[in-house]
Design a protein around this motif. Structure first.
Motif, mmCIF file in Angstrom:
data_model
loop_
_atom_site.group_PDB
_atom_site.id
_atom_site.type_symbol
_atom_site.label_atom_id
_atom_site.label_comp_id
_atom_site.label_asym_id
_atom_site.label_seq_id
_atom_site.Cartn_x
_atom_site.Cartn_y
_atom_site.Cartn_z
ATOM 1 N N PRO A 328 0.802 -1.236 0.000
ATOM 2 C CA PRO A 328 0.000 0.000 0.000
ATOM 3 C C PRO A 328 0.830 1.279 0.000
ATOM 4 O O PRO A 328 0.400 2.297 -0.531
ATOM 5 C CB PRO A 328 -0.837 -0.125 1.277
ATOM 6 N N GLY A 331 1.153 2.312 -3.451
ATOM 7 C CA GLY A 331 -0.054 2.248 -4.263
ATOM 8 C C GLY A 331 -0.271 0.921 -4.951
ATOM 9 O O GLY A 331 -0.917 0.853 -5.998
ATOM 10 N N TYR A 332 0.276 -0.163 -4.385
ATOM 11 C CA TYR A 332 0.159 -1.517 -4.944
ATOM 12 C C TYR A 332 0.714 -1.602 -6.366
ATOM 13 O O TYR A 332 0.190 -2.339 -7.221
ATOM 14 C CB TYR A 332 -1.296 -1.998 -4.915
ATOM 15 N N TRP A 483 0.243 8.010 -2.197
ATOM 16 C CA TRP A 483 0.079 6.554 -2.163
ATOM 17 C C TRP A 483 -1.288 6.134 -1.638
ATOM 18 O O TRP A 483 -1.807 5.078 -2.024
ATOM 19 C CB TRP A 483 1.179 5.912 -1.317
ATOM 20 N N THR A 487 -3.916 3.196 -3.097
ATOM 21 C CA THR A 487 -4.495 2.153 -2.251
ATOM 22 C C THR A 487 -6.020 2.159 -2.323
ATOM 23 O O THR A 487 -6.655 1.098 -2.369
ATOM 24 C CB THR A 487 -4.031 2.354 -0.793
ATOM 25 N N TYR A 490 -7.155 0.589 -5.527
ATOM 26 C CA TYR A 490 -7.013 -0.867 -5.502
ATOM 27 C C TYR A 490 -8.181 -1.526 -4.774
ATOM 28 O O TYR A 490 -8.778 -2.486 -5.284
ATOM 29 C CB TYR A 490 -5.692 -1.240 -4.840
ATOM 30 N N TRP A 491 -8.531 -1.012 -3.588
ATOM 31 C CA TRP A 491 -9.607 -1.641 -2.831
ATOM 32 C C TRP A 491 -10.980 -1.326 -3.411
ATOM 33 O O TRP A 491 -11.920 -2.120 -3.246
ATOM 34 C CB TRP A 491 -9.513 -1.237 -1.370
#
Length: 536
Positions: A328, A331-332, A483, A487, A490-491
């Motif tokens: 994370p 930012g993956y 970042w 994250t 992504y989620w």
């Protein structure tokens, strides 16, 4: 050396064609929804330009991918006309111009989202009060100040927060250096990148609400399952009407007027429905239903398959990031991809047949956009749990059109992120390869052999070996300097997958819908609902 004319033509001719098509789609969609009682010029013009300008941010995407892919040969070497010194070559100038194009388009999108669309909305609201135009404009400008302040706050935060991130240390940073070492930015780029990412987060929220409906319920429930047979439904309605009429006669003699009034309303509704069903049996669509229905089923199946491929591709990409990304704090971002997915592989392979990848990319973007539009048209427009407007063919109010455009602007911005997640290899490097120096040790003689091996480009490779697309650099800039936004993206993509799965199960469990439905009146809530036919 200059870029060959054939490469320039291959780059810009499809762009011009798709740009014209994008403009036509924007015009058709707004005119399709615009209420027949409102034929003004200003509101439709603002709506069309807002959607068109935002769609251009997606249209440039394949050009970006094509340009970086065209720099390399299949064996991983640069082409003869490429003078790649990562700074002063003609290719680098074109790439810089492409970055500027993205930033200009994002700036225009912000102008529409925070100034032009809100101003047009508030001006139309003030116009209904019957005051002079100057007073209406002043009132609209005052209301627009709120969105202008929000835009100003976003711009300030983008400039401040970008300078707070300091390079971390450790193994994760050692792996990430090849990804982020190209991120040399100006304050303007940081400001626009941050502002657009915040808007894209809101768009992703809207996308995961509306798009799964269009990707599942629309093809399965509306196209594959179809409607109840009109004649069968007409028989049920006639029987129900006869039964209620008998109850009405008994109610009038024993239960008084209150129960009779409710039964009379039920009879009236059934009679309206019966008339609509009878009228539908006389339509051309009903008489051609046996020819139309198989095509409807095939289209529904194809749309569902495409949606399911997007679901599988995003699922595999997310699992890959969960297992192999930098985590994370970055930012993956994924330096090396291990799980290929069908859409990513299809787009990369399609680059060998020009311009097949451009066509597939446009189909994916158009599919996600139309799915979102279908969800909006079914669910309506909402703002903080308050329903703002219905969206319906030829019956959408001007305020609803403008609010719809604001929603679509956010959704379209998030489509770039979604495509980047679905097809990371294609989005980042296209079909590029590079020559890696490989060392082999003979197990018997222990002699070391050096040779070159052609590998697929990834962020783990040096920037001298692989050229990233400009959109990837912009996104990596956001995921590194902000970042938490990477994250969140992504989620939210996991939320999209979850909502898609739930809607898919719901669409398989729903019963067939009626062949007629009530038509909503957009301008007057007191008007009687009409019944219109749908195809059997």
């Amino acid at each position: 050396m200059k870029i060959p004319a054939s490469v320039v033509a291959s780059q810009w001719v499809p762009l011009v064609i798709v740009t014209v098509g994008t403009l036509l789609v924007s015009i058709f969609y707004i005119l399709y929804l615009q209420h027949t009682r409102n034929r003004g010029v200003c509101i439709p013009l603002v709506a069309i330009l807002s959607i068109f300008s935002t769609l251009l941010t997606c249209v440039v995407f394949p050009v970006d991918v094509f340009l970086v892919s065209e720099l390399k040969n299949p064996n991983g070497t640069f082409k003869d006309w490429v003078e790649w010194d990562n700074g002063t070559s003609s290719v680098m100038h074109v790439l810089d111009a492409l970055t500027t194009t993205y930033l200009v388009l994002y700036g225009v999108t912000m102008l529409f989202a925070f100034f032009i669309l809100p101003f047009a909305y508030f001006l139309y609201e003030q116009h209904e009060d019957g005051r002079s135009m100057s007073k209406n404009v002043c009132s609209a400008l005052k209301c627009t100040l709120l969105t202008a302040v929000i835009a100003g706050v976003l711009l300030m935060l983008g400039g401040v927060l970008a300078n707070l991130r300091t390079p971390p240390t450790g193994d994760a940073w050692d792996q990430a250096q090849n990804v982020f070492e190209q991120i040399a930015t100006t304050d303007i780029e940081n400001i626009l990148a941050f502002s657009m990412s915040i808007m894209a987060v809101l768009g992703m929220l809207l996308l995961l609400i509306y798009a799964p409906f269009g990707m599942t319920v629309w093809p399965i429930f509306y196209l594959v399952r179809g409607t109840i047979s009109t004649r069968e439904e007409l028989g049920h309605v006639s029987q129900e009407r006869t039964r209620i009429l008998q109850q009405l006669e008994a109610s009038r003699s024993s239960h008084g007027s209150a129960a009779a009034i409710d039964l009379e309303e039920s009879v009236t509704m059934l009679e309206e429905r019966q008339r609509a069903l009878i009228a539908r049996t006389n339509t051309v669509a009903y008489k051609l239903r046996h020819c139309w229905r198989p095509l409807e089923v095939v289209c529904g199946i194809l749309l569902f398959i495409m949606g399911f491929l997007i679901f599988i591709s995003l699922l595999l990409a997310n699992i890959d990031k969960l297992m192999h990304s930098l985590g994370p704090k970055f930012g993956y971002v994924l330096p090396q991809r291990y799980l290929p997915n069908p859409i990513d592989m299809s787009l990369v392979l399609a680059q060998h047949v020009f311009p097949l990848d451009y066509v597939l990319f446009c189909l994916i973007v158009l599919y996600l956009l139309l799915s979102s539009m279908a969800g909006i048209q079914k669910v309506g427009l909402w703002f903080f749990c308050v329903k703002v407007s219905h969206v319906e063919k030829k019956k959408t109010r001007p305020q609803g059109v403008l609010f719809l455009c604001s929603t679509l602007v956010l959704i379209i911005l998030s489509l770039t992120i979604m495509v980047y997640f679905i097809a990371p290899q294609y989005s980042s490097f296209g079909s590029q390869h590079y020559v890696a120096n490989v060392t082999d040790v003979d197990p018997i003689t222990h002699v070391v052999h050096f040779h070159g091996e052609t590998k697929t480009c990834s962020t783990a490779a040096s920037m001298d070996d692989c050229v990233s697309t400009r959109i990837t650099l912009l996104l990596n800039r956001v995921f590194y300097k902000f970042w938490i936004i990477g994250t969140i993206f992504y989620w939210l993509s996991w939320g999209f997958l979850l909502f898609y799965f739930v809607m898919m199960l719901a669409s398989f469990g729903c019963k067939k819908r009626s062949s007629v439905r009530p038509r909503r009146e957009s301008y007057s809530s007191s008007s009687d609902d009409e019944l219109i036919g749908q195809e059997d």
